[in-house]
Scaffold this motif. Structure first.
Motif, short mmCIF file in Angstrom:
data_model
loop_
_atom_site.label_atom_id
_atom_site.label_comp_id
_atom_site.label_asym_id
_atom_site.label_seq_id
_atom_site.Cartn_x
_atom_site.Cartn_y
_atom_site.Cartn_z
N THR A 183 0.89 -1.18 0.03
CA THR A 183 -0.13 0.04 0.03
C THR A 183 0.84 1.26 0.00
O THR A 183 1.91 1.30 0.75
CB THR A 183 -0.85 0.01 1.32
N VAL A 184 0.76 2.13 -0.84
CA VAL A 184 1.45 3.24 -1.00
C VAL A 184 0.80 4.66 -0.33
O VAL A 184 -0.53 4.85 -0.31
CB VAL A 184 1.67 3.81 -2.41
N PHE A 185 1.80 5.23 0.28
CA PHE A 185 1.50 6.62 0.92
C PHE A 185 2.58 7.47 0.58
O PHE A 185 3.47 7.60 0.83
CB PHE A 185 1.51 6.51 2.58
N TRP A 186 2.05 8.23 -0.55
CA TRP A 186 3.20 9.07 -1.24
C TRP A 186 3.87 10.04 -0.29
O TRP A 186 5.15 10.33 -0.46
CB TRP A 186 2.29 9.83 -2.51
N VAL B 216 12.94 21.19 -8.24
CA VAL B 216 12.69 20.21 -7.96
C VAL B 216 11.89 19.44 -8.83
O VAL B 216 10.45 19.85 -9.20
CB VAL B 216 12.20 19.80 -6.41
N LEU B 217 12.05 18.18 -9.20
CA LEU B 217 11.20 17.25 -10.21
C LEU B 217 11.02 15.79 -9.40
O LEU B 217 11.90 15.25 -8.95
CB LEU B 217 11.94 17.11 -11.45
N ALA B 218 9.88 15.44 -9.08
CA ALA B 218 9.40 14.22 -8.44
C ALA B 218 8.64 13.52 -9.93
O ALA B 218 7.67 13.93 -10.56
CB ALA B 218 8.31 14.70 -7.65
N VAL B 219 9.07 12.17 -9.85
CA VAL B 219 8.49 11.37 -10.84
C VAL B 219 7.98 10.09 -10.01
O VAL B 219 8.44 9.43 -9.20
CB VAL B 219 9.77 10.87 -11.82
N ALA B 220 6.38 10.29 -10.15
CA ALA B 220 5.74 8.78 -9.34
C ALA B 220 5.20 8.15 -10.30
O ALA B 220 4.69 8.12 -11.24
CB ALA B 220 4.63 9.57 -8.60
N ARG B 221 5.62 6.68 -9.89
CA ARG B 221 5.28 5.77 -10.95
C ARG B 221 4.93 4.46 -10.21
O ARG B 221 5.28 4.04 -8.94
CB ARG B 221 6.68 5.04 -11.47
N GLY B 222 3.72 3.95 -10.82
CA GLY B 222 2.71 2.78 -10.01
C GLY B 222 1.44 2.77 -10.52
O GLY B 222 0.80 3.78 -11.05
N ASP C 78 -3.77 7.91 -9.56
CA ASP C 78 -4.73 8.55 -9.19
C ASP C 78 -4.35 9.08 -7.76
O ASP C 78 -4.80 9.99 -7.11
CB ASP C 78 -6.25 8.13 -9.19
N ALA C 79 -3.82 8.04 -6.96
CA ALA C 79 -3.56 8.48 -5.46
C ALA C 79 -2.58 9.66 -5.21
O ALA C 79 -2.63 10.29 -4.43
CB ALA C 79 -3.02 7.08 -4.75
#
Length: 418
Positions: A271-274, A300-306, A310-311
């Motif tokens: 379970t992800v909690f960003w 700053v650059l954030a790359v979220a993968r998964g 939507d979360a």
């Protein structure tokens, strides 16, 4: 604990083809390929033992055999020897063979956008030859981007000449590259140890030793998080444009004087909690410079993968706020933090893994430059080992210009908060 010596092997990757023809489309999973399906990469080393390990990839059709370039002797951990090469007709120039292979790869592209250069900062080949190649690529293809991915040696020392080599190489990168993504062996060791500690909770019998492979895996995971194809840079017909490295440069280092980048990553398989992943990225960050001044970031650059994209979008404000606070973004940039997302997991492909990779133009990079400059200057004033550099074509002007270049960069980073 095993020591980690950064590879001397250089790897140059060209931008992928930008083509909408279905029969010429490269495999979706690996966009950085030529039309024939082979990787658009040139691997070079002054000794054959490292590059020979890639021979198996040739049999599998991954690499082009002509793009694995080997010398017959090393470069003695000497920047000047690597930059100027062997002054003998018995060994064809590594530099000329590499540039010829790169030229052929460029000509295979529909549109050449730039080159990613992977190398170390400590060795003769990694530091010296990479400096020569970076300079030549800039002169030969002035409109293309150059992103350098550089591995810095341990502070404790891997070679008595590493400070000279790093000094000269960093100054060349500042002059000719568009961005320098720095990875420190010491930091990679700490981050890999943290990852291993989390794995031991899930697998109690796992070893607590941090291996060279684990450190390399962490660095490779950070690069994959930043540079692997993203949905936002993919056409409606499903063709990956391969713009990730160049968009990274435009986003993080638009100012020519400030081009040294810091990358870190946190991931989870459950379970992800960003916001928790953001905290994991920020927590180990160095807070103050060697002089005691607070570190800051221009961007700053954030790359979220998964799969739970939507979360992240729901919690993006909280994540970006944590990153802006943790990286101490400068007040004069009205939009210092941005993000990219992609629904594909890189932690465990096909599973519910999530990763948050952050790249920042962070002033902590200047700490490495300052240590290198100080230690190299002490050696330079005492004339330590300089005869090895004079012997292979280096001169006092090269060192003086390198010292001046690094001092200028340090001055610019010290005024980020102004």
């Amino acid at each position: 604990m095993r020591r980690h010596n950064p590879p001397k092997r250089l790897l140059l990757g060209c931008s992928p083809p930008q083509c909408n023809c279905r029969h010429r489309r490269p495999p979706k999973r690996y966009p950085f390929r030529s039309h024939d399906g082979k990787l658009s990469a040139v691997c070079v080393d002054s000794e054959p033992k490292v590059v020979r390990k890639l021979q198996k990839q040739i049999k599998r059709g991954e690499f082009r055999e002509s793009n694995l370039i080997m010398g017959k002797q090393g470069r003695g951990n000497n920047w000047a020897y690597g930059y100027h090469g062997v002054r003998s007709e018995s060994e064809q120039s590594l530099f000329s063979r590499t540039m010829e292979s790169l030229r052929k790869e460029v000509e295979r592209k529909d549109c050449y956008c730039g080159t990613v250069l992977f190398h170390s900062l400590s060795g003769g080949t990694g530091a010296g030859l990479s400096s020569r190649l970076c300079e030549a690529i800039r002169e030969e293809y002035p409109l293309g981007h150059i992103l350098s991915v550089s591995v810095a040696p341990h502070q404790a020392g891997e070679s008595p000449l590493q400070h000279y080599n790093a000094l000269l190489c960093l100054s060349w990168l500042q002059r000719y590259a568009d961005g320098v993504l720095l990875f420190h062996n010491d930091e990679a060791l700490k981050r890999a140890a943290a990852v291993a500690a989390l794995q031991r909770k899930d697998v109690p019998e796992a070893s607590g030793q941090v291996s060279l492979s684990a450190m390399n895996s962490y660095i490779a995971s950070c690069l994959a998080g930043l540079l692997c194809p993203l949905k936002i840079f993919t056409t409606q017909s499903g063709v990956t444009m391969g713009m990730e490295p160049w968009q990274l440069l435009r986003t993080i280092c638009p100012m020519p004087a400030l081009k040294f980048l810091h990358a870190a990553q946190a991931s989870t398989r459950g379970t992800v909690f960003w916001d928790s992943l953001a905290s994991s990225v920020v927590q180990p960050l160095p807070r103050e410079s060697l002089a005691g001044n607070p570190h800051r970031s221009t961007a700053v650059l954030a790359v979220a993968r998964g799969p739970r994209e939507d979360a992240f979008l729901i919690s993006r404000s909280l994540v970006l706020r944590k990153l802006k606070q943790g990286y101490r973004c400068v007040s004069w940039n009205p939009f210092p933090a941005t993000y990219w997302t992609d629904p594909t997991s890189l932690v465990v492909p096909g599973h519910h893994g999530h990763s948050l990779t952050v790249c920042a133009n962070h002033s902590s990079s200047a700490d490495l430059l300052q240590r290198v400059e100080q230690r190299a200057r002490v050696m330079y004033k005492s004339n330590a080992f300089l005869h090895w550099y004079w012997r292979h074509g280096c001169n006092e002007g090269d060192f003086e210009q390198a010292f001046e270049t690094l001092r200028s960069v340090l001055e610019d980073y010290s005024h980020l908060g102004d």
